[in-house]
Scaffold this motif. Structure first.
Motif, PDB file in Angstrom:
ATOM      1  N   UNK A  30      24.230  90.047  90.304  1.00 44.28           N
ATOM      2  CA  UNK A  30      23.414  87.812  90.497  1.00 44.28           C
ATOM      3  C   UNK A  30      24.064  87.227  89.663  1.00 44.28           C
ATOM      4  N   UNK A  31      23.811  87.685  88.607  1.00 39.46           N
ATOM      5  CA  UNK A  31      23.666  86.458  87.601  1.00 39.46           C
ATOM      6  C   UNK A  31      25.070  86.382  86.981  1.00 39.46           C
ATOM      7  N   UNK A  32      26.009  86.688  86.831  1.00 36.38           N
ATOM      8  CA  UNK A  32      27.797  86.855  87.143  1.00 36.38           C
ATOM      9  C   UNK A  32      27.895  85.885  88.102  1.00 36.38           C
ATOM     10  N   UNK A  33      27.418  86.271  88.947  1.00 35.67           N
ATOM     11  CA  UNK A  33      27.781  85.066  90.788  1.00 35.67           C
ATOM     12  C   UNK A  33      26.868  83.945  90.411  1.00 35.67           C
ATOM     13  N   UNK A  34      25.744  83.377  90.169  1.00 36.13           N
ATOM     14  CA  UNK A  34      25.259  82.667  89.468  1.00 36.13           C
ATOM     15  C   UNK A  34      25.928  81.883  88.864  1.00 36.13           C
ATOM     16  N   UNK A  35      26.527  81.853  87.396  1.00 38.15           N
ATOM     17  CA  UNK A  35      26.774  81.480  86.962  1.00 38.15           C
ATOM     18  C   UNK A  35      28.298  81.479  87.040  1.00 38.15           C
ATOM     19  N   UNK A  36      29.149  82.101  87.984  1.00 41.41           N
ATOM     20  CA  UNK A  36      30.190  81.065  88.481  1.00 41.41           C
ATOM     21  C   UNK A  36      30.364  80.573  89.780  1.00 41.41           C
ATOM     22  N   UNK A  37      28.991  80.730  90.653  1.00 37.88           N
ATOM     23  CA  UNK A  37      29.041  79.393  91.027  1.00 37.88           C
ATOM     24  C   UNK A  37      27.933  78.095  90.284  1.00 37.88           C
ATOM     25  N   UNK A  38      27.892  78.131  89.389  1.00 44.40           N
ATOM     26  CA  UNK A  38      27.221  76.769  89.055  1.00 44.40           C
ATOM     27  C   UNK A  38      28.782  76.398  87.693  1.00 44.40           C
ATOM     28  N   UNK A  39      29.661  77.058  87.862  1.00 40.83           N
ATOM     29  CA  UNK A  39      30.774  76.916  86.868  1.00 40.83           C
ATOM     30  C   UNK A  39      31.663  76.135  88.246  1.00 40.83           C
ATOM     31  N   UNK A  40      31.731  76.788  89.332  1.00 42.70           N
ATOM     32  CA  UNK A  40      32.951  75.948  90.335  1.00 42.70           C
ATOM     33  C   UNK A  40      32.066  75.169  91.229  1.00 42.70           C
ATOM     34  N   UNK A  41      30.696  74.452  90.533  1.00 41.54           N
ATOM     35  CA  UNK A  41      29.841  73.518  91.072  1.00 41.54           C
ATOM     36  C   UNK A  41      30.155  72.810  90.352  1.00 41.54           C
ATOM     37  N   UNK A  42      30.683  72.735  88.368  1.00 40.88           N
ATOM     38  CA  UNK A  42      30.706  71.832  87.440  1.00 40.88           C
ATOM     39  C   UNK A  42      32.366  71.498  88.297  1.00 40.88           C
ATOM     40  N   UNK A  43      33.037  72.031  87.976  1.00 38.86           N
ATOM     41  CA  UNK A  43      34.482  72.291  88.299  1.00 38.86           C
ATOM     42  C   UNK A  43      34.262  70.665  89.187  1.00 38.86           C
ATOM     43  N   UNK A  44      34.145  71.026  90.372  1.00 45.42           N
ATOM     44  CA  UNK A  44      33.517  70.258  91.929  1.00 45.42           C
ATOM     45  C   UNK A  44      32.859  69.060  91.615  1.00 45.42           C
ATOM     46  N   UNK A  45      31.829  69.222  90.476  1.00 47.97           N
ATOM     47  CA  UNK A  45      31.380  67.465  90.367  1.00 47.97           C
ATOM     48  C   UNK A  45      32.564  66.745  89.000  1.00 47.97           C
ATOM     49  N   UNK A  46      32.951  67.591  88.362  1.00 49.19           N
ATOM     50  CA  UNK A  46      33.981  67.099  87.238  1.00 49.19           C
ATOM     51  C   UNK A  46      35.585  66.530  88.452  1.00 49.19           C
ATOM     52  N   UNK A  47      35.695  67.570  89.139  1.00 52.12           N
ATOM     53  CA  UNK A  47      37.080  66.730  89.935  1.00 52.12           C
ATOM     54  C   UNK A  47      36.752  65.505  91.310  1.00 52.12           C
ATOM     55  N   UNK A  48      35.502  65.628  91.077  1.00 53.69           N
ATOM     56  CA  UNK A  48      34.841  64.062  91.969  1.00 53.69           C
ATOM     57  C   UNK A  48      34.488  63.091  91.134  1.00 53.69           C
ATOM     58  N   UNK A  49      34.325  63.447  90.154  1.00 55.76           N
ATOM     59  CA  UNK A  49      34.072  61.751  89.066  1.00 55.76           C
ATOM     60  C   UNK A  49      35.416  61.502  88.663  1.00 55.76           C
ATOM     61  N   UNK A  50      36.606  63.095  88.548  1.00 49.70           N
ATOM     62  CA  UNK A  50      38.060  62.119  87.949  1.00 49.70           C
ATOM     63  C   UNK A  50      38.162  61.568  89.363  1.00 49.70           C
ATOM     64  N   UNK A  51      37.889  61.578  90.455  1.00 52.55           N
ATOM     65  CA  UNK A  51      38.769  60.695  91.300  1.00 52.55           C
ATOM     66  C   UNK A  51      37.663  60.014  91.688  1.00 52.55           C
ATOM     67  N   UNK A  52      36.332  59.537  91.135  1.00 49.85           N
ATOM     68  CA  UNK A  52      36.281  58.121  91.187  1.00 49.85           C
ATOM     69  C   UNK A  52      36.688  57.334  90.400  1.00 49.85           C
ATOM     70  N   UNK A  53      36.892  57.876  89.167  1.00 49.96           N
ATOM     71  CA  UNK A  53      37.379  57.280  87.926  1.00 49.96           C
ATOM     72  C   UNK A  53      38.567  56.422  88.388  1.00 49.96           C
ATOM     73  N   UNK A  54      39.851  57.676  89.429  1.00 49.60           N
ATOM     74  CA  UNK A  54      40.689  57.116  89.135  1.00 49.60           C
ATOM     75  C   UNK A  54      40.481  56.023  90.315  1.00 49.60           C
ATOM     76  N   UNK A  55      39.770  55.967  91.318  1.00 45.92           N
ATOM     77  CA  UNK A  55      39.747  55.129  92.484  1.00 45.92           C
ATOM     78  C   UNK A  55      39.450  53.452  91.964  1.00 45.92           C
ATOM     79  N   UNK A  56      38.495  53.914  90.438  1.00 51.37           N
ATOM     80  CA  UNK A  56      37.970  52.796  89.788  1.00 51.37           C
ATOM     81  C   UNK A  56      39.340  51.620  89.490  1.00 51.37           C
TER      82      UNK A  56
END
Length: 151
Positions: A30-56
């Protein structure tokens, strides 16, 4: 039910701190799963931020193009207004010259007796003096034409 069956450590026989190997393994998974889920969430947020920066950046570039186009149009408008002012002054000057020439022609006509073709003013119905108006009335649309407007 006895109090020993309700305790969280009831039924556990091995492992440190009363945890079984299966519980430890589940917690680790569960700890590893949560860590991986948090990593994926950070990646999604970073991708979204990158897309927003490109749109700006794209929107800023679009705004710059629109502003440049607006400046060009304003510059063209100013130039055309200046040209119109010059043309109006030139038209007034030519009108004055025409009146002067007409006065000279009247004097020549009066003293020589020869009829002169004197044009008093520029003709008011000259279509070249009104380029925004058609030289002929616009024809009405024929009755059968409305079907042509359907898409």
């Amino acid at each position: 039910m006895s109090s020993s069956s309700l305790s969280p450590t009831a039924g556990r026989t091995s492992g440190s701190d009363g945890d079984s190997a299966a519980d430890t393994h589940r917690r680790e998974k569960r700890r590893l799963s949560n860590r991986e889920s948090a990593r994926r969430s950070r990646l999604r947020k970073q991708q979204h931020l990158d897309e927003l920066v490109q749109e700006v950046a794209r929107l800023q570039a679009d705004n710059a193009r629109v502003a440049a186009r607006a400046r060009d149009i304003a510059s063209q408008y100013t130039r055309v207004e200046q040209e119109n002012t010059v043309l109006r002054a030139r038209a007034a000057e030519l009108g004055d010259r025409l009146r002067s020439v007409n006065e000279v022609l009247r004097l020549v006509e009066e003293f020589s007796g020869v009829a002169m073709d004197i044009q008093e003013e520029m003709p008011a119905d000259d279509p070249l003096l009104r380029p925004w108006q058609l030289p002929y009335p616009a024809a009405a649309m024929p009755m059968g034409a409305p079907h042509m407007l359907h898409y």
